[in-house]
Design an enzyme around this catalytic site. Structure first.
Site, mmCIF file in Angstrom:
data_model
loop_
_atom_site.group_PDB
_atom_site.id
_atom_site.type_symbol
_atom_site.label_atom_id
_atom_site.label_comp_id
_atom_site.label_asym_id
_atom_site.label_seq_id
_atom_site.Cartn_x
_atom_site.Cartn_y
_atom_site.Cartn_z
ATOM 1 N N SER A 137 5.200 26.211 6.376
ATOM 2 C CA SER A 137 3.930 26.887 6.636
ATOM 3 C C SER A 137 2.803 25.883 6.810
ATOM 4 C CB SER A 137 3.593 27.834 5.489
ATOM 5 O OG SER A 137 3.192 27.075 4.366
ATOM 6 N N LYS A 138 1.860 26.257 7.629
ATOM 7 C CA LYS A 138 0.705 25.407 7.930
ATOM 8 C C LYS A 138 -0.025 25.055 6.624
ATOM 9 C CE LYS A 138 -2.357 23.739 10.990
ATOM 10 N NZ LYS A 138 -2.078 22.442 11.554
ATOM 11 N N ARG A 139 -0.014 26.020 5.702
ATOM 12 C CA ARG A 139 -0.723 25.840 4.436
ATOM 13 C C ARG A 139 -0.210 24.609 3.686
ATOM 14 N NH1 ARG A 139 0.090 29.030 -0.043
ATOM 15 N NH2 ARG A 139 1.655 30.109 1.172
#
Ligand code: GLU
Length: 495
Positions: A260-262
């Protein structure tokens, strides 16, 4: 034999995902392994997700990674250009081609106009959900006559075109990774092929383009596997040969979740800016979902091309383990051409304020030695700034109790005295000096081995471990060494 042709077909919706880079890599490796061609096609028919500049970013990431393609979309003098005999390679420039096939499918009775409003479709879906059914189009417009449909269109009514799947028919296909797959048409939607904005959907465009561009192997993420039956049906009604399908397992993180980008571990550009080497990232990514016949772990691109095959692609998720990536990348860093590595390290050193343009011009060899000296201990290049810090602050602080205790040995004052005496004899630290200095201090003080080397190291760097002492001395130079010795004497040896 037919020429092998593969394509990578990203949508320009943002950065290149690490999973996308792996897809591109496997396509590239197989194309090169087979002496075939590799094509970059841009799939931009979903206008709502289009991101300005994304095509340029995608291409930049692929170029950086060393994934070369033969045809498709390139950047030349800062402009997006296309090269090859099968263009255009940007789907939004192929609308007339898709329209031709939509018309043909309508003519053949394999597709139909649909006028259902969004509200109606939402209602149908709600009802199906309540009944516990899988939501799909209920076929409301399937039986409209062509004349009636054309009339409604001429009156300006909005429409889409849908694929007319036969009822209750098994669609069979083979996937190289997943094996034989059968799906019944009752479980598939009458897919929209042409949207109300005049653009085709992915499903329509991908089949037409793969066929017209002579693609022999379709290699992509497994999230597309469930779409294949629709595509296979389209190939069938258009009378076209079906290509080889290879659906790759999703790249997952260590918790077996999607990247995930997070967590900052998805965009290729993030790895670029941290200073991973393309060789390291590519080497590691090749192993996420594929394994060689032997247990080799370090590969060059050439070696990957030679060893790669789809037969050894895993069925289940490839785990992206950042520690393993760091290990592989660190290996490439240690074996990298030193000048090249120095060139890559300079922007980080400059950005962190350790060097300036004058140093780059006048003290290149000094910078190079610094890079050589610390490269053992880094996994990616931006880490170099932490490592070189020991060369820039003469106010030495022992890193821990252990280091401090090394300075407290009773032999230490004599060692530092002898060191200062030796420094008086020279203009500047050179190789001859660094080679002989420890022997000479030993002769002058009678101290040798660990008792000599450890306090000297701590006095010069504050640490009890680190790079070669000779390199440290060369990098520091006479004045800094003197300053450090005096600082140690002043702050740790007095009283
Ligand atoms: N445009 C699709 C994507 O962005 C490509 C899927 C395919 O390779 O067919 O993932």
């Amino acid at each position: 034999m037919k020429q092998v042709r593969l394509r990578f077909a990203p949508s320009p919706t943002g950065y290149l995902h690490i999973g996308g880079l792996r897809t591109a890599l496997y396509n590239y490796l197989f194309a090169k392994h087979s002496g075939g061609k590799f094509i970059l096609r841009i799939e931009d028919t979903d206008r709502s997700r289009y991101v300005e500049g994304a095509i340029e970013d995608l291409i930049e990431s692929l170029n950086w990674a060393g994934i070369k393609y033969d045809e498709g979309v390139f950047i030349e003098d800062g402009k997006v250009v296309e090269r090859g005999d099968y263009g255009p390679y940007i789907q939004s420039k192929r609308l007339d081609i898709y329209q031709k096939y939509v018309d043909l499918l309508i003519e053949q009775g394999d597709a139909y106009y649909c006028f259902c409003s969004k509200d109606r479709l939402d209602e149908v879906r709600e009802e199906q959900k309540v009944k516990g059914l899988i939501p799909k189009y209920d076929g409301f417009c399937r039986s409209l006559s062509l004349d009636e449909a054309r009339e409604r269109i001429s009156e300006g009514e909005e429409y889409v075109v849908r694929l007319k799947l036969p009822h209750n028919r098994d669609i069979k296909f083979h996937d190289v990774v997943r094996g034989d797959i059968t799906i019944n048409t009752e479980d598939i939607d009458d897919q929209v092929l042409l949207k109300s904005d005049g653009y085709p959907t992915y499903h329509m465009a991908v089949v037409i383009d793969d066929h017209l561009m002579g693609i022999t192997h379709i290699v992509r993420g497994e999230e597309w596997l469930s779409s294949v039956p629709k595509h296979v049906y389209l190939y069938e009604v258009l009378g076209w040969d079906i290509p080889v399908f290879v659906h790759l397992p999703t790249v997952l993180n260590k918790d077996r979740k999607k990247l995930s980008k997070r967590h900052g571990d998805v965009a290729v550009e993030d790895f670029m800016s941290k200073g991973y080497l393309p060789e390291g990232l590519i080497n590691y990514l090749a192993l996420v979902g594929w394994s060689p016949e032997n247990n080799q772990e370090i590969f060059s691109m050439e070696e990957l091309i030679k060893a790669f095959s789809f037969e050894r692609v895993a069925k289940t998720g490839g785990i992206f383990d950042i520690n393993k990536l760091n290990w592989v990348n660190g290996h490439h860093i240690r074996n990298y051409d030193l000048d090249e590595l120095t060139r890559l390290a300079i922007p980080y050193l400059k950005e962190a304020g350790y060097i300036d343009d004058r140093d780059i011009k006048e003290k290149y060899n000094w910078i190079k030695t610094m890079v050589e000296t610390v490269r053992e201990g880094i996994s990616y290049i931006s880490e170099i700034t932490e490592k070189v810090d020991i060369f820039f602050n003469n106010k030495i602080e022992p890193e821990d109790e252990n280091a401090l205790s090394m300075l407290k040995g009773q032999q230490v004052p004599a060692i530092l005295d002898a060191f200062k005496e030796e420094l008086k004899e020279i203009e500047e630290v050179d190789e001859e000096f660094t080679k002989g200095i420890m022997k000479r201090i030993q002769r002058a003080t009678g101290v040798k081995g660990k008792d000599l080397f450890m306090p000297t190291r701590v006095a010069l760097t504050g640490n009890s471990h680190g790079p070669e002492l000779t390199s440290i001395m060369y990098i520091l130079g006479k004045q800094n060494i003197l300053a450090r010795i005096e600082y140690i004497e002043e702050n740790f040896l007095k009283g």
